[in-house]
Motif scaffolding. Structure first.
Motif, mmCIF file in Angstrom:
data_model
loop_
_atom_site.group_PDB
_atom_site.id
_atom_site.type_symbol
_atom_site.label_atom_id
_atom_site.label_comp_id
_atom_site.label_asym_id
_atom_site.label_seq_id
_atom_site.Cartn_x
_atom_site.Cartn_y
_atom_site.Cartn_z
ATOM 1 N N PHE A 176 29.784 -58.354 -27.858
ATOM 2 C CA PHE A 176 30.292 -57.304 -26.975
ATOM 3 C C PHE A 176 29.265 -56.176 -26.916
ATOM 4 O O PHE A 176 28.717 -55.769 -27.930
ATOM 5 C CB PHE A 176 31.622 -56.776 -27.516
ATOM 6 C CG PHE A 176 32.273 -55.742 -26.640
ATOM 7 C CD1 PHE A 176 33.162 -56.122 -25.661
ATOM 8 C CD2 PHE A 176 31.988 -54.392 -26.803
ATOM 9 C CE1 PHE A 176 33.775 -55.175 -24.853
ATOM 10 C CE2 PHE A 176 32.590 -53.431 -26.004
ATOM 11 C CZ PHE A 176 33.487 -53.825 -25.021
ATOM 12 N N SER A 177 28.995 -55.672 -25.722
ATOM 13 C CA SER A 177 28.026 -54.597 -25.538
ATOM 14 C C SER A 177 28.740 -53.340 -25.059
ATOM 15 O O SER A 177 29.597 -53.393 -24.174
ATOM 16 C CB SER A 177 26.952 -54.994 -24.521
ATOM 17 O OG SER A 177 26.230 -56.112 -24.965
ATOM 18 N N GLU A 178 28.367 -52.220 -25.632
ATOM 19 C CA GLU A 178 28.934 -50.943 -25.222
ATOM 20 C C GLU A 178 28.223 -50.451 -23.963
ATOM 21 O O GLU A 178 27.050 -50.746 -23.732
ATOM 22 C CB GLU A 178 28.770 -49.901 -26.332
ATOM 23 C CG GLU A 178 29.473 -50.254 -27.632
ATOM 24 C CD GLU A 178 30.978 -50.086 -27.550
ATOM 25 O OE1 GLU A 178 31.460 -49.545 -26.529
ATOM 26 O OE2 GLU A 178 31.674 -50.482 -28.510
ATOM 27 N N GLY A 179 28.940 -49.668 -23.172
ATOM 28 C CA GLY A 179 28.336 -49.087 -21.986
ATOM 29 C C GLY A 179 29.247 -49.177 -20.785
ATOM 30 O O GLY A 179 30.337 -49.766 -20.836
ATOM 31 N N VAL A 180 28.789 -48.600 -19.684
ATOM 32 C CA VAL A 180 29.537 -48.599 -18.429
ATOM 33 C C VAL A 180 28.630 -49.128 -17.331
ATOM 34 O O VAL A 180 27.402 -49.117 -17.449
ATOM 35 C CB VAL A 180 30.031 -47.179 -18.074
ATOM 36 C CG1 VAL A 180 31.016 -46.677 -19.109
ATOM 37 C CG2 VAL A 180 28.866 -46.199 -17.938
ATOM 38 N N THR A 287 22.214 -53.010 -9.808
ATOM 39 C CA THR A 287 23.258 -52.162 -10.350
ATOM 40 C C THR A 287 24.580 -52.923 -10.305
ATOM 41 O O THR A 287 24.827 -53.738 -9.427
ATOM 42 C CB THR A 287 23.378 -50.863 -9.531
ATOM 43 O OG1 THR A 287 23.386 -51.190 -8.133
ATOM 44 C CG2 THR A 287 22.231 -49.921 -9.811
ATOM 45 N N GLY A 288 25.408 -52.659 -11.288
ATOM 46 C CA GLY A 288 26.644 -53.415 -11.439
ATOM 47 C C GLY A 288 26.507 -54.543 -12.424
ATOM 48 O O GLY A 288 27.516 -55.026 -12.957
ATOM 49 N N ASN A 289 25.290 -54.977 -12.698
ATOM 50 C CA ASN A 289 25.053 -56.057 -13.654
ATOM 51 C C ASN A 289 24.338 -55.581 -14.910
ATOM 52 O O ASN A 289 23.855 -56.403 -15.680
ATOM 53 C CB ASN A 289 24.263 -57.198 -13.003
ATOM 54 C CG ASN A 289 25.176 -58.194 -12.324
ATOM 55 O OD1 ASN A 289 26.390 -58.134 -12.485
ATOM 56 N ND2 ASN A 289 24.600 -59.105 -11.561
ATOM 57 N N PHE A 290 24.254 -54.279 -15.108
ATOM 58 C CA PHE A 290 23.795 -53.774 -16.390
ATOM 59 C C PHE A 290 24.762 -52.699 -16.871
ATOM 60 O O PHE A 290 25.428 -52.021 -16.091
ATOM 61 C CB PHE A 290 22.361 -53.234 -16.333
ATOM 62 C CG PHE A 290 22.151 -52.019 -15.463
ATOM 63 C CD1 PHE A 290 22.409 -50.740 -15.936
ATOM 64 C CD2 PHE A 290 21.663 -52.147 -14.173
ATOM 65 C CE1 PHE A 290 22.206 -49.613 -15.141
ATOM 66 C CE2 PHE A 290 21.455 -51.043 -13.360
ATOM 67 C CZ PHE A 290 21.729 -49.766 -13.857
ATOM 68 N N LEU A 291 24.857 -52.580 -18.186
ATOM 69 C CA LEU A 291 25.631 -51.522 -18.817
ATOM 70 C C LEU A 291 24.679 -50.426 -19.271
ATOM 71 O O LEU A 291 23.537 -50.702 -19.650
ATOM 72 C CB LEU A 291 26.396 -52.066 -20.024
ATOM 73 C CG LEU A 291 27.400 -53.198 -19.772
ATOM 74 C CD1 LEU A 291 27.991 -53.680 -21.095
ATOM 75 C CD2 LEU A 291 28.499 -52.753 -18.826
ATOM 76 N N PHE A 292 25.146 -49.195 -19.237
ATOM 77 C CA PHE A 292 24.305 -48.093 -19.701
ATOM 78 C C PHE A 292 25.158 -47.035 -20.379
ATOM 79 O O PHE A 292 26.376 -46.948 -20.176
ATOM 80 C CB PHE A 292 23.505 -47.486 -18.543
ATOM 81 C CG PHE A 292 24.344 -46.814 -17.489
ATOM 82 C CD1 PHE A 292 24.598 -45.450 -17.529
ATOM 83 C CD2 PHE A 292 24.874 -47.551 -16.435
ATOM 84 C CE1 PHE A 292 25.365 -44.831 -16.550
ATOM 85 C CE2 PHE A 292 25.633 -46.941 -15.450
ATOM 86 C CZ PHE A 292 25.887 -45.571 -15.510
#
Length: 418
Positions: A176-180, A287-292
């Protein structure tokens, strides 16, 4: 445009229109003969061929009947038990929302990993429904995540069930990766279309977005872990495989014959570009396919590696530059992925990667990108919604409405080239 490849044969079987027409083929009940003909007519990588064959072989089967969390937990437990010898328990399983293609369940694994330290590890199960709008290989996705760990931010790959031995459909498990995917006060369309990052985040995220794309394109393509991938064996093979993939899916799934699609496929077949080098292609880099992380403006994870393959970097550039993923700036300039105007985007990519963006090659892939998007929403999306094969039927029908601006984009790109 590009010089025509010397071995091109306009009479080759895969260049001719299909011998069967839409009114005599029952695409919902494909025969073994028709599946074989498509495979021969549109040669692709071996694993892609296997996945597409499997899709058609399973098509007459039942529609998507929902996925029970308890059943998924049992499958995950059985999968992990074949690999991990110690005790473990699965805690707090729950659905993850988002995405038009895959089912995703989050859970926590209480276990002692190989390093010997007790751990509560947050994980994600990523699994296909009965049929996916992008039919792909979980094994390939698993291998790509493993390759890029430590090169660009990606979720850690743990286990894969490529043939649905333990789970209802092929699946993989990753960290699981944190971010939005978008600022907390921002709005966007479904699947991350048209995300507006705002001026400050845009400026801070752009260098990471470009430098990480450059790292992907300069990563080694001959890594021994990439057993599920074939490398193009001629300078024209990357473009040929890419076109074959999406033209084949159109033939498999489309519910109507659109002359522009046949014209576009024919134009691309006659104008396959020569690759100056081969790279790993993410194939949905946007955009939309990476979390930040909003506070640090740091990209924390690149997601959705299901379409990744070895090909021509211009394929990524063209897809990223699709109008569907951008928007106009406060000053009226159209921004690629909501980041930079096209000319600046390409210039900064060239600076980051040291690789040129060749105009003629880029134009070919911009035609292919529009064609591919139409195949996804008006071909695969239509077929899966019609047959009730997905958990996202309503969304797939909504996405079909995007086909008409995409067809206009395809027409205008072709007009530029003729």
């Amino acid at each position: 445009m590009n010089e025509r490849r010397p071995d091109y044969d306009p009479g080759a079987a895969y260049c001719r229109p299909a011998a069967m027409t839409y009114d005599v083929i029952d695409k919902d009940r494909p025969t073994a003969e028709w599946i074989e003909r498509l495979s021969q007519r549109f040669p692709v990588e071996r694993e892609i061929d296997r996945v597409l064959r499997r899709k058609l072989e399973l098509r007459p089967g039942p529609s998507f009947g929902g996925a029970n969390l308890e059943r998924l937990v049992e499958g995950v437990r059985a999968l992990i038990a074949t690999i991990h010898s110690g005790d473990f328990s699965i805690v707090d399983p729950h659905w993850l929302t988002g995405g038009a293609s895959k089912l995703q369940m989050a859970f926590t694994l209480d276990w002692i990993p190989p390093d010997g330290s007790p751990s509560l590890t947050r994980l994600v199960l990523r699994m296909e429904p009965a049929a996916s709008v992008c039919e792909t290989s979980r094994l390939r996705e698993h291998q790509m995540l493993s390759l890029f760990e430590g090169i660009v931010p990606v979720p850690k790959a743990y286990w894969v069930d490529p043939d649905a031995t333990f789970l209802p459909y092929p699946a993989l498990i990753y960290g699981f990766s944190e971010g939005v995917t978008k600022p907390s006060r921002s709005t966007s369309n479904v699947t991350g279309l048209g995300i507006n990052l705002g001026i400050e985040l845009r400026e801070r995220l752009t260098p990471h977005f470009l430098s990480q794309l450059a790292l992907i394109h300069k990563a080694p393509i001959d890594h021994p872990a990439l057993t599920a991938f074939d490398k193009p064996d001629t300078p024209y093979r990357a473009a040929e495989w890419a076109l074959n993939w999406w033209e084949r899916v159109w033939e498999e799934d489309a519910g109507e014959d659109i002359p522009l699609m046949r014209f576009a496929a024919g134009w691309m077949r006659h104008n396959l570009p020569r690759a100056d080098r081969h790279s790993i292609i993410h194939a949905d880099y946007r955009t939309g396919n990476f979390l930040f992380d909003e506070e640090s403006a740091r990209i924390t994870a690149w997601l959705d590696w299901e379409l990744a393959h070895i090909g021509d970097r211009h394929e990524d550039l063209a897809w990223t530059m699709s109008p569907a993923f951008g928007h106009y700036s406060e000053g009226g300039d159209f921004l690629t992925c909501g980041l930079l105007p096209e000319t600046q985007f390409l210039a900064r990519y060239e600076e980051a990667s040291g690789l040129p963006a060749i105009p003629a090659t880029l134009h070919f892939y911009r035609v292919l990108s529009a064609y591919k998007a139409i195949v996804i929403v008006l071909g695969a999306g239509f077929r899966n919604a019609r047959n009730g094969k997905s958990h996202q039927d309503v969304l797939l029908v909504w996405l079909m409405g995007l086909a008409y601006p995409l067809l206009e984009e395809l027409r205008s790109r072709l007009e530029e080239a003729i």
